[in-house]
Design a protein around this motif. Structure first.
Motif, PDB file in Angstrom:
ATOM      1  N   LEU A 137      41.434  51.866  35.030  1.00  0.00           N
ATOM      2  CA  LEU A 137      41.745  50.499  34.591  1.00  0.00           C
ATOM      3  C   LEU A 137      41.494  49.465  35.681  1.00  0.00           C
ATOM      4  O   LEU A 137      40.719  48.521  35.479  1.00  0.00           O
ATOM      5  CB  LEU A 137      43.184  50.440  34.070  1.00  0.00           C
ATOM      6  CG  LEU A 137      43.420  51.205  32.763  1.00  0.00           C
ATOM      7  CD1 LEU A 137      44.901  51.219  32.419  1.00  0.00           C
ATOM      8  CD2 LEU A 137      42.622  50.586  31.633  1.00  0.00           C
ATOM      9  N   PRO A 138      42.113  49.587  36.849  1.00  0.00           N
ATOM     10  CA  PRO A 138      41.778  48.597  37.893  1.00  0.00           C
ATOM     11  C   PRO A 138      40.339  48.693  38.353  1.00  0.00           C
ATOM     12  O   PRO A 138      39.718  47.667  38.693  1.00  0.00           O
ATOM     13  CB  PRO A 138      42.758  48.928  39.036  1.00  0.00           C
ATOM     14  CG  PRO A 138      43.213  50.312  38.785  1.00  0.00           C
ATOM     15  CD  PRO A 138      43.188  50.496  37.295  1.00  0.00           C
ATOM     16  N   PHE A 139      39.758  49.882  38.346  1.00  0.00           N
ATOM     17  CA  PHE A 139      38.369  50.035  38.798  1.00  0.00           C
ATOM     18  C   PHE A 139      37.405  49.290  37.867  1.00  0.00           C
ATOM     19  O   PHE A 139      36.420  48.699  38.318  1.00  0.00           O
ATOM     20  CB  PHE A 139      37.990  51.509  38.874  1.00  0.00           C
ATOM     21  CG  PHE A 139      38.555  52.227  40.076  1.00  0.00           C
ATOM     22  CD1 PHE A 139      39.392  51.591  40.987  1.00  0.00           C
ATOM     23  CD2 PHE A 139      38.243  53.567  40.301  1.00  0.00           C
ATOM     24  CE1 PHE A 139      39.904  52.250  42.085  1.00  0.00           C
ATOM     25  CE2 PHE A 139      38.754  54.241  41.408  1.00  0.00           C
ATOM     26  CZ  PHE A 139      39.588  53.576  42.303  1.00  0.00           C
ATOM     27  N   LEU A 140      37.681  49.349  36.550  1.00  0.00           N
ATOM     28  CA  LEU A 140      36.786  48.684  35.608  1.00  0.00           C
ATOM     29  C   LEU A 140      36.769  47.172  35.809  1.00  0.00           C
ATOM     30  O   LEU A 140      35.788  46.503  35.470  1.00  0.00           O
ATOM     31  CB  LEU A 140      37.195  49.021  34.171  1.00  0.00           C
ATOM     32  CG  LEU A 140      36.781  50.405  33.668  1.00  0.00           C
ATOM     33  CD1 LEU A 140      37.471  50.730  32.355  1.00  0.00           C
ATOM     34  CD2 LEU A 140      35.268  50.497  33.516  1.00  0.00           C
ATOM     35  N   SER A 141      37.851  46.637  36.370  1.00  0.00           N
ATOM     36  CA  SER A 141      37.888  45.190  36.624  1.00  0.00           C
ATOM     37  C   SER A 141      37.051  44.805  37.829  1.00  0.00           C
ATOM     38  O   SER A 141      36.861  43.618  38.102  1.00  0.00           O
ATOM     39  CB  SER A 141      39.338  44.736  36.839  1.00  0.00           C
ATOM     40  OG  SER A 141      39.814  45.143  38.114  1.00  0.00           O
ATOM     41  N   LEU A 142      36.543  45.788  38.544  1.00  0.00           N
ATOM     42  CA  LEU A 142      35.802  45.522  39.780  1.00  0.00           C
ATOM     43  C   LEU A 142      34.296  45.660  39.617  1.00  0.00           C
ATOM     44  O   LEU A 142      33.547  45.498  40.581  1.00  0.00           O
ATOM     45  CB  LEU A 142      36.285  46.480  40.876  1.00  0.00           C
ATOM     46  CG  LEU A 142      37.769  46.388  41.238  1.00  0.00           C
ATOM     47  CD1 LEU A 142      38.180  47.563  42.117  1.00  0.00           C
ATOM     48  CD2 LEU A 142      38.073  45.071  41.941  1.00  0.00           C
ATOM     49  N   VAL A 143      33.839  45.986  38.407  1.00  0.00           N
ATOM     50  CA  VAL A 143      32.404  46.146  38.165  1.00  0.00           C
ATOM     51  C   VAL A 143      31.992  45.272  36.991  1.00  0.00           C
ATOM     52  O   VAL A 143      32.807  44.936  36.137  1.00  0.00           O
ATOM     53  CB  VAL A 143      32.028  47.614  37.880  1.00  0.00           C
ATOM     54  CG1 VAL A 143      32.347  48.497  39.060  1.00  0.00           C
ATOM     55  CG2 VAL A 143      32.729  48.125  36.625  1.00  0.00           C
ATOM     56  N   SER A 144      30.727  44.930  36.956  1.00  0.00           N
ATOM     57  CA  SER A 144      30.201  44.125  35.851  1.00  0.00           C
ATOM     58  C   SER A 144      29.426  45.014  34.889  1.00  0.00           C
ATOM     59  O   SER A 144      28.971  46.105  35.242  1.00  0.00           O
ATOM     60  CB  SER A 144      29.286  43.022  36.379  1.00  0.00           C
ATOM     61  OG  SER A 144      28.108  43.587  36.940  1.00  0.00           O
ATOM     62  N   GLU A 145      29.258  44.510  33.682  1.00  0.00           N
ATOM     63  CA  GLU A 145      28.498  45.261  32.681  1.00  0.00           C
ATOM     64  C   GLU A 145      27.058  45.471  33.141  1.00  0.00           C
ATOM     65  O   GLU A 145      26.483  46.549  32.948  1.00  0.00           O
ATOM     66  CB  GLU A 145      28.523  44.525  31.344  1.00  0.00           C
ATOM     67  CG  GLU A 145      27.799  45.271  30.230  1.00  0.00           C
ATOM     68  CD  GLU A 145      27.780  44.501  28.922  1.00  0.00           C
ATOM     69  OE1 GLU A 145      27.127  44.978  27.975  1.00  0.00           O
ATOM     70  OE2 GLU A 145      28.395  43.416  28.861  1.00  0.00           O
ATOM     71  N   SER A 146      26.478  44.461  33.747  1.00  0.00           N
ATOM     72  CA  SER A 146      25.083  44.580  34.195  1.00  0.00           C
ATOM     73  C   SER A 146      24.944  45.659  35.264  1.00  0.00           C
ATOM     74  O   SER A 146      23.939  46.382  35.302  1.00  0.00           O
ATOM     75  CB  SER A 146      24.574  43.243  34.717  1.00  0.00           C
ATOM     76  OG  SER A 146      25.348  42.799  35.821  1.00  0.00           O
ATOM     77  N   GLU A 147      25.934  45.779  36.140  1.00  0.00           N
ATOM     78  CA  GLU A 147      25.889  46.834  37.161  1.00  0.00           C
ATOM     79  C   GLU A 147      25.906  48.205  36.513  1.00  0.00           C
ATOM     80  O   GLU A 147      25.184  49.112  36.942  1.00  0.00           O
ATOM     81  CB  GLU A 147      27.085  46.706  38.110  1.00  0.00           C
ATOM     82  CG  GLU A 147      26.968  45.595  39.120  1.00  0.00           C
ATOM     83  CD  GLU A 147      28.195  45.502  40.004  1.00  0.00           C
ATOM     84  OE1 GLU A 147      28.006  45.377  41.228  1.00  0.00           O
ATOM     85  OE2 GLU A 147      29.323  45.551  39.486  1.00  0.00           O
ATOM     86  N   LEU A 148      26.721  48.370  35.496  1.00  0.00           N
ATOM     87  CA  LEU A 148      26.792  49.660  34.811  1.00  0.00           C
ATOM     88  C   LEU A 148      25.463  49.983  34.136  1.00  0.00           C
ATOM     89  O   LEU A 148      24.987  51.118  34.189  1.00  0.00           O
ATOM     90  CB  LEU A 148      27.923  49.651  33.785  1.00  0.00           C
ATOM     91  CG  LEU A 148      29.343  49.546  34.362  1.00  0.00           C
ATOM     92  CD1 LEU A 148      30.357  49.409  33.241  1.00  0.00           C
ATOM     93  CD2 LEU A 148      29.663  50.757  35.226  1.00  0.00           C
ATOM     94  N   HIS A 149      24.850  48.989  33.520  1.00  0.00           N
ATOM     95  CA  HIS A 149      23.580  49.217  32.834  1.00  0.00           C
ATOM     96  C   HIS A 149      22.459  49.550  33.816  1.00  0.00           C
ATOM     97  O   HIS A 149      21.484  50.206  33.441  1.00  0.00           O
ATOM     98  CB  HIS A 149      23.191  47.988  32.002  1.00  0.00           C
ATOM     99  CG  HIS A 149      23.847  47.936  30.656  1.00  0.00           C
ATOM    100  ND1 HIS A 149      23.553  48.806  29.633  1.00  0.00           N
ATOM    101  CD2 HIS A 149      24.817  47.106  30.174  1.00  0.00           C
ATOM    102  CE1 HIS A 149      24.285  48.528  28.579  1.00  0.00           C
ATOM    103  NE2 HIS A 149      25.077  47.497  28.882  1.00  0.00           N
TER     104      HIS A 149
END
Length: 375
Positions: A137-149
């Motif tokens: 949960l806190p980790f997901l707030s530290l990344v952007s959707e574009s970074e994941l893609h």
């Protein structure tokens, strides 16, 4: 005002800059990995190593020569060794878990059979460690959707879906991997060069968390920064000449008997040239069997080819079968003893889960404290 389209020259320049940046990053990773390798024998206590495998099927020779054979030597050097059974990650790209219990216990047996000592190493399943998964949960707030893609694994999965919608778990796969690494404060992860982006994502998440929520004492960050221990895993093809994969059924599994191994290797793809030569570029299937025999102690691939001469594919397969069965005989014998005692395998996993939970709870407490959520 009309906006001029991007010129081919600028696109090529950007691509060249990106490639140069990646090359420089890879060079730094290789140099740092060499430094760590030299330090392991001097200061093994500085390191906690984490590696993991998804239990999507039975472990095979590609897994062994790619990563599993390094586990005992790292452990025996005195490094705190953690082996993750990544059971939640089975469903990142699948509709169900399959015979998950059987595969998890099979992986535990494989791990022990290659020399991992549960008294000195921690073998655990991340579905049994709630505090680790809560870090998502806190980790997901530290990344952007574009970074994941942009993550190579996510990109490859998206390209392979053939129009099928990607699951949220698959998209956030890099973040889950970061949680696997960071929850236990691992600072050493054996990877191939193609897996460096995943490790970099974990480092970025650790850095961003400490920057956003960092403790007042900046000298003691919440998370250690994981680093890569790079290895050159041999590229072994499947028995059909394609990429080795559990889903393709083109592997030789660690659990196979000598007869099952011989039967599988008889079906291995070769070519029509009777004279055996080691030529990976022009004769990949033949060269693959020579490499496999070599990895199993039969000599250099070129030497094996010279000994076989014009003996043809039949002799090549016979030599390879003998080498594989001789090399894996002690591992298979130990494995047979282990699978006959399921209670012991379960107890090993439970003990590892307990250790992992203790560390995960400490880490989560530190995270809550840093985020001012201790109440």
């Amino acid at each position: 005002m009309t906006q001029s389209p991007e010129t081919p020259t600028s696109s090529k320049a950007e691509e060249a800059l990106a490639n140069a940046t990646n090359d420089a990053s890879l060079a730094r990773s290789i140099a740092r990995s060499a430094e760590i390798e030299a330090d392991l024998d001097v200061n093994p206590g500085r390191y906690r190593m984490l590696t993991g495998v998804r239990p999507t099927g039975n472990m095979h020779l590609g897994h062994y020569f790619g990563t599993m054979r390094s586990w005992q030597p790292i452990q025996d050097r005195g490094v705190d060794t953690w082996i993750l059974v990544a059971d939640y990650q089975v469903i990142t790209d699948r509709d169900g878990v399959g015979p998950i219990r059987e595969r998890v216990l099979s992986l535990v047996a494989d791990t022990l059979s290659v020399g991992v000592d549960p008294e000195r190493s921690t073998i655990f399943a991340h579905s049994a460690v709630p505090a680790e998964n809560q870090l998502m949960l806190p980790f997901l707030s530290l990344v952007s959707e574009s970074e994941l893609h942009r993550n190579p694994t996510v990109k490859a999965e998206l390209e392979a879906t053939d129009g099928r919608a990607m699951t949220g778990l698959m998209l956030t796969y890099p973040v889950h991997q970061a949680a696997d690494i960071l929850f236990c404060q691992a600072n050493l992860v054996p990877v191939g060069k193609d897996q460096l982006p995943h490790l970099e994502q974990a480092r970025l998440i650790a850095q961003r968390f400490d920057k956003r929520y960092g403790r007042a004492d900046k000298k003691h960050p919440v998370f250690r920064r994981p680093e890569a221990l790079l290895g050159e895993a041999p590229l072994l093809l499947g028995l059909d000449g394609e990429k080795m994969s559990k889903s393709r059924g083109n592997t030789i599994e660690l659990r196979m008997t000598a007869d099952e191994t011989a039967k599988a290797l008889k079906k291995a793809k070769t070519d029509s040239n009777r004279v055996i030569t080691y030529d990976p570029e022009n004769r990949p299937e033949v060269s693959n069997l020579l490499m496999l025999a070599s990895l199993c102690g039969a000599g250099a691939p070129e030497e094996i080819a010279e000994r076989i001469g014009d003996g043809g594919a039949g002799t090549l397969k016979k030599v390879t079968t003998e080498a594989v069965n001789e090399f894996f005989a002690p591992i298979r014998a130990k494995r047979a003893e282990l699978v006959a005692n399921e209670d012991y395998l379960v107890s090993v996993l439970h003990e590892g889960n307990a250790r992992a939970n203790a560390v995960a709870n400490e880490t989560l407490d530190a995270v809550r404290s840093a985020m001012h959520m201790s109440y």
